[in-house]
Motif scaffolding. Structure first.
Motif, PDB file in Angstrom:
ATOM      1  N   ASP A   1     -17.574  25.759 -17.146  1.00  0.00           N
ATOM      2  CA  ASP A   1     -16.355  25.641 -16.344  1.00  0.00           C
ATOM      3  C   ASP A   1     -16.611  24.895 -15.040  1.00  0.00           C
ATOM      4  OD1 ASP A   1     -15.035  27.150 -18.264  1.00  0.00           O
ATOM      5  OD2 ASP A   1     -15.329  29.037 -17.190  1.00  0.00           O
ATOM      6  N   LEU A   2     -17.866  24.847 -14.623  1.00  0.00           N
ATOM      7  CA  LEU A   2     -18.220  24.197 -13.362  1.00  0.00           C
ATOM      8  C   LEU A   2     -18.562  22.717 -13.539  1.00  0.00           C
ATOM      9  CD1 LEU A   2     -20.513  27.040 -11.984  1.00  0.00           C
ATOM     10  CD2 LEU A   2     -18.062  26.717 -11.604  1.00  0.00           C
ATOM     11  N   ALA A   3     -18.579  22.245 -14.774  1.00  0.00           N
ATOM     12  CA  ALA A   3     -18.959  20.867 -15.062  1.00  0.00           C
ATOM     13  C   ALA A   3     -18.103  19.888 -14.268  1.00  0.00           C
ATOM     14  CB  ALA A   3     -18.816  20.583 -16.553  1.00  0.00           C
ATOM     15  N   GLY A   4     -18.771  18.955 -13.626  1.00  0.00           N
ATOM     16  CA  GLY A   4     -18.086  17.892 -12.910  1.00  0.00           C
ATOM     17  C   GLY A   4     -17.648  18.230 -11.506  1.00  0.00           C
ATOM     18  N   MET A   5     -17.819  19.464 -11.061  1.00  0.00           N
ATOM     19  CA  MET A   5     -17.316  19.823  -9.742  1.00  0.00           C
ATOM     20  C   MET A   5     -18.071  19.130  -8.616  1.00  0.00           C
ATOM     21  SD  MET A   5     -18.556  23.783  -9.167  1.00  0.00           S
ATOM     22  CE  MET A   5     -17.870  23.921  -7.549  1.00  0.00           C
ATOM     23  N   LEU A   6     -19.287  18.650  -8.887  1.00  0.00           N
ATOM     24  CA  LEU A   6     -20.063  17.945  -7.864  1.00  0.00           C
ATOM     25  C   LEU A   6     -19.959  16.432  -7.988  1.00  0.00           C
ATOM     26  CD1 LEU A   6     -23.298  20.143  -7.885  1.00  0.00           C
ATOM     27  CD2 LEU A   6     -21.360  20.254  -6.325  1.00  0.00           C
ATOM     28  N   GLY A   7     -19.193  15.978  -8.956  1.00  0.00           N
ATOM     29  CA  GLY A   7     -19.067  14.542  -9.147  1.00  0.00           C
ATOM     30  C   GLY A   7     -20.188  13.991 -10.027  1.00  0.00           C
ATOM     31  N   ARG A   8     -20.247  12.690 -10.118  1.00  0.00           N
ATOM     32  CA  ARG A   8     -21.252  12.024 -10.950  1.00  0.00           C
ATOM     33  C   ARG A   8     -22.617  12.095 -10.263  1.00  0.00           C
ATOM     34  NH1 ARG A   8     -20.411   9.630 -15.258  1.00  0.00           N
ATOM     35  NH2 ARG A   8     -21.588   7.959 -16.166  1.00  0.00           N
ATOM     36  N   PRO A   9     -23.686  12.342 -11.038  1.00  0.00           N
ATOM     37  CA  PRO A   9     -25.028  12.394 -10.447  1.00  0.00           C
ATOM     38  C   PRO A   9     -25.401  11.059  -9.813  1.00  0.00           C
ATOM     39  CG  PRO A   9     -25.053  13.103 -12.753  1.00  0.00           C
ATOM     40  CD  PRO A   9     -23.695  12.571 -12.475  1.00  0.00           C
ATOM     41  N   PRO A  10     -26.173  11.084  -8.709  1.00  0.00           N
ATOM     42  CA  PRO A  10     -26.566   9.835  -8.038  1.00  0.00           C
ATOM     43  C   PRO A  10     -27.289   8.871  -8.972  1.00  0.00           C
ATOM     44  CG  PRO A  10     -27.188  11.731  -6.714  1.00  0.00           C
ATOM     45  CD  PRO A  10     -26.685  12.257  -8.022  1.00  0.00           C
ATOM     46  N   SER A  11     -28.043   9.412  -9.934  1.00  0.00           N
ATOM     47  CA  SER A  11     -28.776   8.546 -10.858  1.00  0.00           C
ATOM     48  C   SER A  11     -27.843   7.911 -11.880  1.00  0.00           C
ATOM     49  CB  SER A  11     -29.848   9.347 -11.598  1.00  0.00           C
ATOM     50  OG  SER A  11     -29.232  10.284 -12.486  1.00  0.00           O
ATOM     51  N   GLY A  12     -26.639   8.465 -12.020  1.00  0.00           N
ATOM     52  CA  GLY A  12     -25.707   7.958 -13.014  1.00  0.00           C
ATOM     53  C   GLY A  12     -25.950   8.525 -14.398  1.00  0.00           C
ATOM     54  N   GLU A  13     -27.078   9.247 -14.563  1.00  0.00           N
ATOM     55  CA  GLU A  13     -27.423   9.813 -15.872  1.00  0.00           C
ATOM     56  C   GLU A  13     -26.612  11.076 -16.113  1.00  0.00           C
ATOM     57  OE1 GLU A  13     -31.317  11.336 -18.400  1.00  0.00           O
ATOM     58  OE2 GLU A  13     -31.511  10.877 -16.291  1.00  0.00           O
ATOM     59  N   VAL A  14     -25.954  11.153 -17.252  1.00  0.00           N
ATOM     60  CA  VAL A  14     -25.159  12.316 -17.617  1.00  0.00           C
ATOM     61  C   VAL A  14     -25.833  12.996 -18.803  1.00  0.00           C
ATOM     62  CG1 VAL A  14     -22.911  13.104 -18.426  1.00  0.00           C
ATOM     63  CG2 VAL A  14     -23.059  11.195 -16.824  1.00  0.00           C
ATOM     64  N   LEU A  15     -26.061  14.308 -18.675  1.00  0.00           N
ATOM     65  CA  LEU A  15     -26.705  15.072 -19.746  1.00  0.00           C
ATOM     66  C   LEU A  15     -25.685  15.975 -20.419  1.00  0.00           C
ATOM     67  CD1 LEU A  15     -29.967  16.230 -17.913  1.00  0.00           C
ATOM     68  CD2 LEU A  15     -29.688  14.265 -19.436  1.00  0.00           C
ATOM     69  N   SER A  16     -25.896  16.210 -21.700  1.00  0.00           N
ATOM     70  CA  SER A  16     -25.051  17.167 -22.411  1.00  0.00           C
ATOM     71  C   SER A  16     -25.534  18.573 -22.069  1.00  0.00           C
ATOM     72  CB  SER A  16     -25.167  16.945 -23.924  1.00  0.00           C
ATOM     73  OG  SER A  16     -26.470  17.310 -24.368  1.00  0.00           O
ATOM     74  N   VAL A  17     -24.722  19.568 -22.382  1.00  0.00           N
ATOM     75  CA  VAL A  17     -25.105  20.960 -22.147  1.00  0.00           C
ATOM     76  C   VAL A  17     -26.374  21.274 -22.930  1.00  0.00           C
ATOM     77  CG1 VAL A  17     -24.400  23.368 -22.489  1.00  0.00           C
ATOM     78  CG2 VAL A  17     -22.750  21.707 -21.633  1.00  0.00           C
ATOM     79  N   GLU A  18     -26.476  20.757 -24.134  1.00  0.00           N
ATOM     80  CA  GLU A  18     -27.666  20.996 -24.957  1.00  0.00           C
ATOM     81  C   GLU A  18     -28.921  20.418 -24.299  1.00  0.00           C
ATOM     82  OE1 GLU A  18     -24.771  19.697 -26.216  1.00  0.00           O
ATOM     83  OE2 GLU A  18     -24.124  21.533 -27.210  1.00  0.00           O
ATOM     84  N   GLN A  19     -28.804  19.212 -23.733  1.00  0.00           N
ATOM     85  CA  GLN A  19     -29.945  18.599 -23.045  1.00  0.00           C
ATOM     86  C   GLN A  19     -30.345  19.406 -21.811  1.00  0.00           C
ATOM     87  OE1 GLN A  19     -27.926  14.796 -22.711  1.00  0.00           O
ATOM     88  NE2 GLN A  19     -29.626  13.785 -23.798  1.00  0.00           N
TER      89      GLN A  19
END
Length: 94
Positions: A51-69
């Motif tokens: 439920d908290l996904a995305g609340m901090l915005g995009r990571p500075p590295s630009g890398e997006v991980l799945s919940v499984e990762q």
């Protein structure tokens, strides 16, 4: 918001309806209960990490991980930490 309630002989409290409605509490909601500055504080745990996904915005590295990762990364770190603690215990270190 606040309301008065009375503790039963079994240590149970009823959360008033106005408070339940405001916090969207449902039967079975788990709470973390602690003491802070001499007061009882009960925090509902009615949210999941997802439920908290995305609340901090995009990571500075630009890398997006799945919940499984993310889960796999946490398991790896926890396993490494467990091995380190076990080694120290066996070696008699603190």
């Amino acid at each position: 918001m606040g309301a008065f309630t009375t503790m039963t002989s079994k240590g149970q409290l009823t959360i008033p309806k106005a408070v339940r409605d405001a916090l969207k509490l449902v039967p079975g909601t788990k709470f973390f209960v602690t003491v802070r500055d001499g007061q009882v504080v009960a925090s509902p745990k009615n949210r999941q990490v997802k439920d908290l996904a995305g609340m901090l915005g995009r990571p500075p590295s630009g890398e997006v991980l799945s919940v499984e990762q993310m889960n796999e990364a946490v398991r790896g770190i926890a396993g490494e930490e467990d091995e380190r603690i076990t080694r120290q215990w066996r070696d008699g270190r603190k």
